[in-house]
Design an enzyme around this catalytic site. Structure first.
Site, short mmCIF file in Angstrom:
data_model
loop_
_atom_site.label_atom_id
_atom_site.label_comp_id
_atom_site.label_asym_id
_atom_site.label_seq_id
_atom_site.Cartn_x
_atom_site.Cartn_y
_atom_site.Cartn_z
N LEU A 1 -3.60 13.27 0.68
CA LEU A 1 -3.79 11.80 1.34
C LEU A 1 -4.86 10.94 0.47
CD1 LEU A 1 -4.45 13.36 4.86
CD2 LEU A 1 -2.56 11.94 4.23
N PRO A 2 -4.99 9.71 0.75
CA PRO A 2 -5.50 8.83 -0.35
C PRO A 2 -7.15 9.21 -0.29
CG PRO A 2 -4.02 7.54 1.07
CD PRO A 2 -4.19 8.86 1.75
N THR B 1 -8.45 13.86 -3.20
CA THR B 1 -9.94 13.85 -3.62
C THR B 1 -10.55 13.15 -2.58
OG1 THR B 1 -8.90 13.47 -5.87
CG2 THR B 1 -11.23 12.65 -5.58
N LYS C 1 -13.64 18.15 -9.39
CA LYS C 1 -12.87 16.82 -9.35
C LYS C 1 -13.52 15.60 -9.73
CE LYS C 1 -8.94 14.49 -9.33
NZ LYS C 1 -8.20 14.39 -8.25
N LYS D 1 -12.16 4.15 -6.29
CA LYS D 1 -12.75 5.05 -5.31
C LYS D 1 -13.07 6.17 -5.90
CE LYS D 1 -10.29 7.95 -3.38
NZ LYS D 1 -9.96 9.27 -3.34
#
Length: 296
Positions: free
Chosen positions: A65-66, A96, A171, A246
């Site tokens: 998912l975003p 992420t 990450k 983001k």
């Protein structure tokens, strides 16, 4: 074989779920985008009516998912994964989401008897398509072996990093490097174009010299230099500008918490955010070169 649920069937989730189907798993999926559901169904995913329906009989649940807020809502809502998955179900989130959200989700999963595994990825849509992603696993060590087994069809390097939050930490640091590289690649391309360089010839020079980097080779910002790069297809994402902004913000926030100053990351974030706000949000991040050149 275990029954799989997959939540989030977009640019990354769709090709990733296809690899599990090819490996012999039954995959039951859901996405809020009807177009994504239609594409996934065409690839063999059995479509569910909602999250609860998708996960009810699943042995393993994957999500892609975003953002952290999206994942938190999908996991912890009353109709979400944790409330509807059977106790003992392994939930592998490949998004992420940042360190704080990861820690909150480990805690929430534990209270419901579900096993949460953070497994953010690197390798982009190309890696998702080819099954060559790198995974960074954060979970209790006793669950790492099963998590690696379940991720094997999707990647060629699966690393167990440590406990809660460590997969996201890896990450965040990885995408800090990538995000700054993408930004400087765009700056260098804008400069090279303005100076009249043949960007195909410069690509050959750079990739054989000290300027070489992964994103320059795969996601070259100049059109018609790398045939498969988003720049050669009108900057169709790819990796959307707002998503990279983001990710850079996550790095800046993580650094602030531990007292580290990231000046290059802050500059890259400012540039990506400015481009996103001026109309480039859903374009590939390498379209920043248009913003820097005054074309967007």
């Amino acid at each position: 074989m275990p029954t799989i649920a997959w939540i989030g069937l977009g640019l990354m989730g769709n090709p990733m779920s296809k690899h599990l189907i090819k490996a012999g798993y039954t995959v039951r999926g859901f996405d809020i985008d009807p177009g994504a559901c239609e594409r996934a169904a065409g690839d063999g995913v059995e479509m569910a009516s909602g999250i609860a329906d998708a996960v009810a009989d699943a042995d393993v649940v994957y999500s892609m998912l975003p953002s952290g807020s999206d994942v938190h809502e999908v996991m912890t809502g009353s109709n979400g994964v944790f409330a509807n998955a059977r106790p003992g179900t392994m939930v592998i989130d490949c998004s992420t989401i940042g360190i704080d959200y990861a820690r909150k989700l480990h805690e929430a999963a534990s209270s419901t008897g579900v096993v949460f595994v953070e497994a953010p990825v690197s390798g982009g849509t190309e890696g998702a398509r080819d099954g060559t992603l790198t995974f960074m696993i954060g979970c209790e060590k006793r669950h790492a072996g099963k998590a690696k087994e379940m991720l094997q069809p999707l990647g060629d390097y699966i690393a167990y990093v440590g406990g809660a939050g460590t997969g996201q930490a890896a990450k965040v640091v990885n995408n800090l490097i990538m995000g700054v590289c993408v930004t400087v690649n765009c700056e260098a391309t804008a400069l090279g174009q303005r100076l009249g360089l043949d960007m195909k010839e410069f690509f050959e020079i750079a990739t054989r010299s000290s300027a070489d980097n992964w994103s320059f080779r795969l996601w070259n910002p100049a059109p018609n230099v790398v045939p498969d790069a988003p720049s050669s297809h009108d900057y169709k994402a790819g990796f959307k500008t707002w998503l990279l902004a983001k990710d850079l913000q996550l790095a800046v926030e993580a650094a602030r918490e531990v007292g580290v100053v990231l000046e290059t990351a802050k500059t890259a974030h400012k540039l990506m955010t400015s481009h996103a706000d001026s109309g480039g949000a859903d374009m590939d991040a390498t379209s920043l070169v248009l913003h820097l050149s005054g074309k967007k």
